[in-house]
Scaffold this active site. Sequence first.
Site, PDB file in Angstrom:
ATOM      1  N   ASN A   1     -23.690   9.507  15.059  1.00 41.38           N
ATOM      2  CA  ASN A   1     -23.907   8.166  14.118  1.00 41.38           C
ATOM      3  C   ASN A   1     -25.312   8.031  14.639  1.00 41.38           C
ATOM      4  OD1 ASN A   1     -22.503   8.561  12.105  1.00 41.38           O
ATOM      5  ND2 ASN A   1     -20.730   7.056  13.009  1.00 41.38           N
TER       6      ASN A   1
ATOM      7  N   GLY B   1     -35.298   4.169   2.181  1.00 47.99           N
ATOM      8  CA  GLY B   1     -34.406   3.128   1.450  1.00 47.99           C
ATOM      9  C   GLY B   1     -34.835   2.213   1.596  1.00 47.99           C
TER      10      GLY B   1
ATOM     11  N   ARG C   1     -18.326  11.561   5.438  1.00 54.30           N
ATOM     12  CA  ARG C   1     -18.981  10.946   5.098  1.00 54.30           C
ATOM     13  C   ARG C   1     -18.802   9.942   3.717  1.00 54.30           C
ATOM     14  NH1 ARG C   1     -23.447  14.701   3.648  1.00 54.30           N
ATOM     15  NH2 ARG C   1     -21.573  15.556   3.557  1.00 54.30           N
TER      16      ARG C   1
ATOM     17  N   CYS D   1     -19.361   2.201   9.329  1.00 55.10           N
ATOM     18  CA  CYS D   1     -19.920   2.885  10.295  1.00 55.10           C
ATOM     19  C   CYS D   1     -20.894   2.629  11.080  1.00 55.10           C
ATOM     20  CB  CYS D   1     -19.255   4.920  10.140  1.00 55.10           C
ATOM     21  SG  CYS D   1     -17.875   5.249   9.692  1.00 55.10           S
TER      22      CYS D   1
ATOM     23  N   ARG E   1     -19.826  -2.816   2.420  1.00 55.95           N
ATOM     24  CA  ARG E   1     -19.664  -3.225   3.352  1.00 55.95           C
ATOM     25  C   ARG E   1     -21.342  -2.982   4.165  1.00 55.95           C
ATOM     26  NH1 ARG E   1     -13.925  -0.646   6.289  1.00 55.95           N
ATOM     27  NH2 ARG E   1     -14.830   0.938   4.285  1.00 55.95           N
TER      28      ARG E   1
ATOM     29  N   LYS F   1       0.979  -1.083   0.195  1.00 54.95           N
ATOM     30  CA  LYS F   1      -0.208  -0.063  -0.412  1.00 54.95           C
ATOM     31  C   LYS F   1       1.015   1.154   0.099  1.00 54.95           C
ATOM     32  CE  LYS F   1      -4.476   0.462   2.344  1.00 54.95           C
ATOM     33  NZ  LYS F   1      -4.959   0.461   3.461  1.00 54.95           N
TER      34      LYS F   1
HETATM   35  C1  UDX Z   1     -21.410   7.717   7.995  1.00 56.47           C
HETATM   36  C2  UDX Z   1     -21.746   9.631   8.923  1.00 56.47           C
HETATM   37  O1  UDX Z   1     -22.473  10.564   8.272  1.00 56.47           O
HETATM   38  C3  UDX Z   1     -20.644   9.778   9.064  1.00 56.47           C
HETATM   39  O2  UDX Z   1     -20.321  11.654   9.572  1.00 56.47           O
HETATM   40  C4  UDX Z   1     -19.015   9.173   9.605  1.00 56.47           C
HETATM   41  O3  UDX Z   1     -17.533   9.767   9.572  1.00 56.47           O
HETATM   42  C5  UDX Z   1     -19.001   8.256   9.295  1.00 56.47           C
HETATM   43  O4  UDX Z   1     -20.071   7.138   8.754  1.00 56.47           O
HETATM   44  P1  UDX Z   1     -21.078   7.336   4.813  1.00 56.47           P
HETATM   45  O5  UDX Z   1     -20.745   6.177   6.293  1.00 56.47           O
HETATM   46  O6  UDX Z   1     -19.903   7.386   4.525  1.00 56.47           O
HETATM   47  O7  UDX Z   1     -21.170   8.619   6.580  1.00 56.47           O
HETATM   48  O8  UDX Z   1     -22.768   7.797   4.782  1.00 56.47           O
HETATM   49  P2  UDX Z   1     -23.587   8.230   5.257  1.00 56.47           P
HETATM   50  O9  UDX Z   1     -23.403   8.862   4.031  1.00 56.47           O
HETATM   51  O10 UDX Z   1     -23.641   9.058   6.521  1.00 56.47           O
HETATM   52  O11 UDX Z   1     -24.960   7.438   4.566  1.00 56.47           O
HETATM   53  C6  UDX Z   1     -24.526   6.325   5.592  1.00 56.47           C
HETATM   54  C7  UDX Z   1     -26.319   4.826   5.437  1.00 56.47           C
HETATM   55  O12 UDX Z   1     -27.289   6.015   5.654  1.00 56.47           O
HETATM   56  C8  UDX Z   1     -26.438   4.503   4.042  1.00 56.47           C
HETATM   57  O13 UDX Z   1     -26.742   3.349   3.320  1.00 56.47           O
HETATM   58  C9  UDX Z   1     -27.440   5.687   3.422  1.00 56.47           C
HETATM   59  O14 UDX Z   1     -27.549   4.950   1.655  1.00 56.47           O
HETATM   60  C10 UDX Z   1     -28.249   5.844   4.315  1.00 56.47           C
HETATM   61  N1  UDX Z   1     -29.408   7.143   4.166  1.00 56.47           N
HETATM   62  C11 UDX Z   1     -28.993   8.185   4.616  1.00 56.47           C
HETATM   63  C12 UDX Z   1     -30.765   7.010   3.955  1.00 56.47           C
HETATM   64  O15 UDX Z   1     -30.903   5.620   4.302  1.00 56.47           O
HETATM   65  N2  UDX Z   1     -31.457   7.616   3.893  1.00 56.47           N
HETATM   66  C13 UDX Z   1     -30.558   8.928   4.421  1.00 56.47           C
HETATM   67  O16 UDX Z   1     -31.676  10.096   4.107  1.00 56.47           O
HETATM   68  C14 UDX Z   1     -29.621   9.394   3.885  1.00 56.47           C
END
Ligand code: UDX
Length: 438
Positions: free
Chosen positions: A208, A253, A153, A260, A328, A35
């Site tokens: 979260n 959804g 995110r 996370c 994941r 890496k």
């Molecule tokens: C998340 C947190 O937002 C971020 O602050 C943290 O550092 C890491 O975890 P991430 O996992 O990249 O970020 O994705 P995020 O955009 O938060 O979405 C998480 C999940 O929620 C996804 O599966 C997404 O599809 C779902 N989601 C999000 C919904 O189903 N509806 C929404 O309105 C928003």
Amino acid sequence: MNIAVIGVGYVGLVSGACFAKIGHNVICVDNDKSKISKLSQGIIPIFEPGLSEIVSDAIEEKKISFTDNLKSALDICDVVFIAVGTPQDEDGSADLSFVLQVAKSIAENSASPKLIITKSTVPAGTGKMISDLVLRTNPKIKFSIASNPEFLREGCAIDDFMNPDRIVAGISDEKSKEIFEEIYKKFPAEKLIFTDVITAELIKYASNSFLATKISFINEMADLCETVGGNIKDLSKSMGLDSRIGNKFLNPGPGFGGSCFPKDIMAIINVAKKNNVNLSLISSVIDSNKNRKIKMVQKISDILGGKIEGKKIALLGLAFKANTDDIRYSPAISIAQTLLEKGAVIFATDEEAIENAKLELKAFDNISFFTDFYEATKDADLILIVTEWGAYSQMDLDKVKKVTNCRKILDLRNILDAKKVVNNGFEYHFIGGKTGSN
Ligand code: UDX
């Protein structure tokens, strides 16, 4: 300022690259030699819009370098970020072995004072654990412990870093405060929120968990809309206009996934359990999100006349959300697995995650993969949208009609314009409303 970032996973690499972009000299350390060698040549192991350019520029300007030699980095850096993984242990708790191993190595290899900052998501109390371990390992070392949780995110991580809502700094002394002010001097001072270390650790998990709760809440409201008659789009919009609620994370959804939310809510429950605190609300979010995927499969089965075996499904989207290749805890993968086990034939596609999904689903021979999503719909009985890629929301319905005889669409992200879809002769199913209109 010279900054060492230990661990070049998602959080470490994005943070390191962005620290370099704002003018610091960054050394990224990882024990994965291949890496490190790739990164030194500007080859990025993950898909994240904009990251590759930032790393390449920083390499050229000599603001970032990559090494597997921790000691060489510690010799010139007084600030060390720990950004290694905290995977989920069998009991749901966060596995801290990588974090503690790094802390021990820092203690063994430091000849000058250090500010040791955790960026990895760690349970409340980890700062104290690291502090005790460092002292035990090297009683002579001068150091402070701090926590600086990351809220990036996937898919918009660079923008999240450069335009944060807040920067949380959990500190244990005044000197650390000055160092944080120096690290983040390019950001408006009011963005920097100082707390004690344990509170900073909790803020990440609490945030979260709250967001996951918000998503599960709107998903359950969508179920109610579908059953009693109502429209989730209007409901969500109107709720979101209340400034106390806010309009973000109110899109229904197939359930939340990613690296996370699922892991962090299990971890916070674990911390609470160990301390005899009952987080019943967050526990119910886990159940709600688990049931969500079962519900989605039921919905698919209903649309296909109660039978999944032998049905051909064009699966649009495999990543856990758009703009990432990450699968994941992806609801799309979990739904695909159940459908495949029930004997469906799946024609799968994604804008970035096909290679990852191929590996994950390699046990099944009733799935094939297509890079062109129109091709995936060719022989389908149902077009199923699970990830909200922009390409799917802008799909050319005339083209779809030419490619396939399939006229059934189930949109688990509500990204299509119902009127347009219906006017084009499709049977349109979506989340939280009456079939055919939204
Ligand atoms: C998340 C947190 O937002 C971020 O602050 C943290 O550092 C890491 O975890 P991430 O996992 O990249 O970020 O994705 P995020 O955009 O938060 O979405 C998480 C999940 O929620 C996804 O599966 C997404 O599809 C779902 N989601 C999000 C919904 O189903 N509806 C929404 O309105 C928003």
